[in-house]
Design an enzyme around this catalytic site. Structure first.
Site, PDB file in Angstrom:
ATOM      1  N   GLU A  34     -18.280  23.712 -14.019  1.00  0.00           N
ATOM      2  CA  GLU A  34     -18.757  22.358 -14.329  1.00  0.00           C
ATOM      3  C   GLU A  34     -17.851  21.317 -13.676  1.00  0.00           C
ATOM      4  OE1 GLU A  34     -20.671  23.544 -18.661  1.00  0.00           O
ATOM      5  OE2 GLU A  34     -18.573  23.009 -18.495  1.00  0.00           O
ATOM      6  N   TYR A  84      -9.279  -5.526  13.251  1.00  0.00           N
ATOM      7  CA  TYR A  84      -8.600  -5.122  12.019  1.00  0.00           C
ATOM      8  C   TYR A  84      -8.752  -6.191  10.939  1.00  0.00           C
ATOM      9  CZ  TYR A  84      -5.236  -3.666   8.589  1.00  0.00           C
ATOM     10  OH  TYR A  84      -4.660  -3.286   7.403  1.00  0.00           O
ATOM     11  N   THR A  89     -37.144  30.777  -7.566  1.00  0.00           N
ATOM     12  CA  THR A  89     -37.589  29.482  -7.058  1.00  0.00           C
ATOM     13  C   THR A  89     -38.050  28.738  -8.298  1.00  0.00           C
ATOM     14  OG1 THR A  89     -39.881  30.176  -6.746  1.00  0.00           O
ATOM     15  CG2 THR A  89     -38.417  30.453  -4.851  1.00  0.00           C
ATOM     16  N   GLN A  96      -7.109  -1.450   4.616  1.00  0.00           N
ATOM     17  CA  GLN A  96      -6.032  -0.799   3.874  1.00  0.00           C
ATOM     18  C   GLN A  96      -6.586   0.060   2.732  1.00  0.00           C
ATOM     19  OE1 GLN A  96      -2.067  -2.495   3.396  1.00  0.00           O
ATOM     20  NE2 GLN A  96      -2.591  -2.843   1.263  1.00  0.00           N
ATOM     21  N   SER A 153     -14.442  26.485 -27.356  1.00  0.00           N
ATOM     22  CA  SER A 153     -14.793  25.227 -28.010  1.00  0.00           C
ATOM     23  C   SER A 153     -13.835  25.015 -29.174  1.00  0.00           C
ATOM     24  CB  SER A 153     -16.228  25.313 -28.514  1.00  0.00           C
ATOM     25  OG  SER A 153     -16.416  24.477 -29.625  1.00  0.00           O
ATOM     26  N   ASN A 189     -16.937  28.789 -22.329  1.00  0.00           N
ATOM     27  CA  ASN A 189     -17.605  27.801 -21.468  1.00  0.00           C
ATOM     28  C   ASN A 189     -17.166  27.890 -20.002  1.00  0.00           C
ATOM     29  OD1 ASN A 189     -18.979  26.688 -23.668  1.00  0.00           O
ATOM     30  ND2 ASN A 189     -17.225  25.400 -24.193  1.00  0.00           N
ATOM     31  N   LYS A 246      -7.654   4.388   2.861  1.00  0.00           N
ATOM     32  CA  LYS A 246      -6.875   5.611   2.637  1.00  0.00           C
ATOM     33  C   LYS A 246      -7.139   6.264   1.291  1.00  0.00           C
ATOM     34  CE  LYS A 246      -3.820   2.979   4.442  1.00  0.00           C
ATOM     35  NZ  LYS A 246      -4.756   2.415   5.422  1.00  0.00           N
ATOM     36  N   ASN A 291      -1.556  -2.182  13.472  1.00  0.00           N
ATOM     37  CA  ASN A 291      -3.007  -1.899  13.521  1.00  0.00           C
ATOM     38  C   ASN A 291      -3.291  -0.595  14.264  1.00  0.00           C
ATOM     39  OD1 ASN A 291      -3.029  -4.363  12.371  1.00  0.00           O
ATOM     40  ND2 ASN A 291      -4.078  -5.431  14.033  1.00  0.00           N
ATOM     41  N   SER A 310       0.822  -1.216   0.000  1.00  0.00           N
ATOM     42  CA  SER A 310       0.000   0.000   0.000  1.00  0.00           C
ATOM     43  C   SER A 310       0.854   1.264   0.000  1.00  0.00           C
ATOM     44  CB  SER A 310      -0.919   0.008   1.226  1.00  0.00           C
ATOM     45  OG  SER A 310      -0.155  -0.061   2.406  1.00  0.00           O
TER      46      SER A 310
END
Ligand code: ARG
Length: 461
Positions: free
Chosen positions: A290, A317, A155, A322, A277, A285, A325, A110, A22
């Protein structure tokens, strides 16, 4: 060499080794692993495993490793250690030999990983708190500049009642304030240290866990070791705080995407934060907004992933943990970046005030004032609402604003209408009448601004 080689007669399968490792994710815990290791080394003096001198050597060596590697990630990643703990252990032993091995007395990975994750979350929470406050300050700044800038309030995405841009900014400051308080809440749980819990059932060594907790900057130690080594609620808390806040940022983005669209078009994003574009030369844009809206999905994904990861996981554990994370890091990194980017957006917008005001005036957004006016004159609000609706229809048929109808027309619908109606129907009056706490009147907005200024002034950034 693995940390647990003694019981094994065969080397790990290459593919399993790679699968099990990891380090490429948890290298980010180097600072936290070193902090908790230094604290642990101090506790080892209390139980006569280390002398003061040995502890000092371990501490300086760990600090020198931190100095050398915290900005040198590629070197860490090139190692074939299983995780950041084993990497650090190897480094330490390489540097100071047998003494380095003593640091691992009575400590399990652990408890180590649970502790490191909490330390990381504490650090990240502080960064996030600062970013939230920074963004609130940017909103506040815009609000101060735009107390008189009238924009349409919506609204159902239909123009509803006029508001000011300052008032809109204040709404987001409120949301961000709840986000901030949510982080502070999570910090309560982050402040309990799991170190000294051993692998599952507590430690056999006579250590003072409270002292150990304080050495790392926690306020206290956790209670039950079985729970402590497998608790990841704080990750869920962090990611749910992140998710709620990202929902706010995404609504902010959506508001501005709409306000800057060709349809509403009363806010313009600077060229510096828009893109074009490849085909349509006229396009500008709002990619930045977005992306914030889109990245929200990554944070929700992280929250869902950790919830699913923990669901049904037996105590205590399990290696499944693992995987926690990557979700934590992904979710929090996105949140961190988007908080920053919202500030960039806000600092790079231009409001077309005349157009905004025109839009606010259109759409019969003063119809509520007309109904209120009739109610003041003694008509029940339900009837007043109905009459005002009829008057709106009349105005639509004549292609006029309400305030352009003549008094006779008003009187036809309700003889109680007098010439003071015109004053009621102005945009300014619509705003000023909303003068109860939380309303859009100048006085209320000013009150809110003062309170927020005062609060932000007292928070250090
Ligand atoms: N890399 C592991 C993790 O992130 C550290 C804890 C390993 N503990 C164990 N019993 N294998 O969860």
């Amino acid at each position: 060499m693995s940390l647990w080689g003694g019981r094994f007669t065969k080397l790990s399968h290459v593919k399993f080794k790679k699968f099990n490792n990891s380090l490429k994710v948890d290298y980010r815990l180097i600072k936290d692993d070193i902090k908790s290791s230094i604290a642990w080394s101090k506790i080892l003096i209390d139980i006569q495993i280390l002398t003061n001198k040995e502890q000092k050597l371990i501490e300086t060596t760990l600090n020198s490793i931190l100095k050398k590697y915290s900005n040198n990630i590629t070197d860490i990643l090139e190692s074939d250690s299983e995780d950041i703990h084993s990497w650090l252990e190897t480094m330490l032993i390489n540097k100071i030999g047998e003494l380095g091995k003593k640091l691992y007395t009575g400590r399990s990975r652990n408890e180590q990983i649970a502790t490191n994750l909490k330390l990381w979350c504490k650090r990240k929470s502080n960064v996030i708190l600062k970013k939230i406050i920074k963004l609130q300050r940017i909103f506040l700044n815009q609000a101060c500049l735009h107390q008189d800038t009238i924009i349409p309030g919506y609204t159902h995405l239909q123009r509803a009642q006029p508001i000011t841009f300052a008032y809109w900014c204040l709404a987001y400051i409120e949301m961000l304030e709840r986000d901030r308080l949510r982080v502070l809440d999570v910090m309560k749980y982050l402040n309990l240290s799991p170190l000294g819990c051993g692998a599952i059932a507590g430690t056999s060594w006579n250590i003072d866990r409270k002292k150990l907790a304080l050495l790392m900057g926690f306020s206290d130690s956790t209670n039950n070791a079985l729970d402590s080594v497998s608790d990841r609620d704080f990750i869920i808390d962090m990611l749910s705080a992140a998710s709620i806040s990202m929902m706010h940022l995404s609504r902010f983005s959506e508001d501005l995407i709409f306000y800057s669209s060709g349809e509403a078009c009363f806010i313009e994003l600077s060229d510096s934060i828009t893109s074009g574009s490849s085909l349509m030369p006229q396009k500008k844009n709002p990619d930045i907004l977005e992306l914030i809206r889109g990245k929200c999905s990554g944070v929700y994904g992280s929250l869902h992933s950790i919830l699913i990861l923990l669901k049904g996981l037996p105590l205590s554990y399990n290696k499944d943990l693992q995987e926690d994370k990557q979700h934590l890091f992904q979710g929090l990194d996105i949140w961190d970046e988007c908080l920053e980017m919202c500030g960039v957006v806000l600092n790079n917008i231009h409001i077309h005030k005349l157009r905004a005001k025109k839009l606010a005036r259109e759409g019969y957004s003063n119809a509520t004032e007309l109904a209120d006016y009739l109610a003041i004159k003694g008509v029940s609000f339900r009837d007043a609402h109905h009459v005002a609706g009829n008057i709106v229809m009349k105005a639509i048929s004549q292609n006029k604003y309400l305030e352009e109808l003549d008094l006779l027309t008003f009187k036809k619908y309700c003889p109680l209408v007098e010439s003071d109606i015109y004053q009621y129907l102005t945009l300014e009056s619509c705003l000023e009448k909303k003068d109860a706490i939380g309303g859009v009147s100048k006085r209320q907005v000013q009150n809110s601004l003062n309170l927020i200024k005062e609060r932000l002034y007292h928070i250090d950034s």
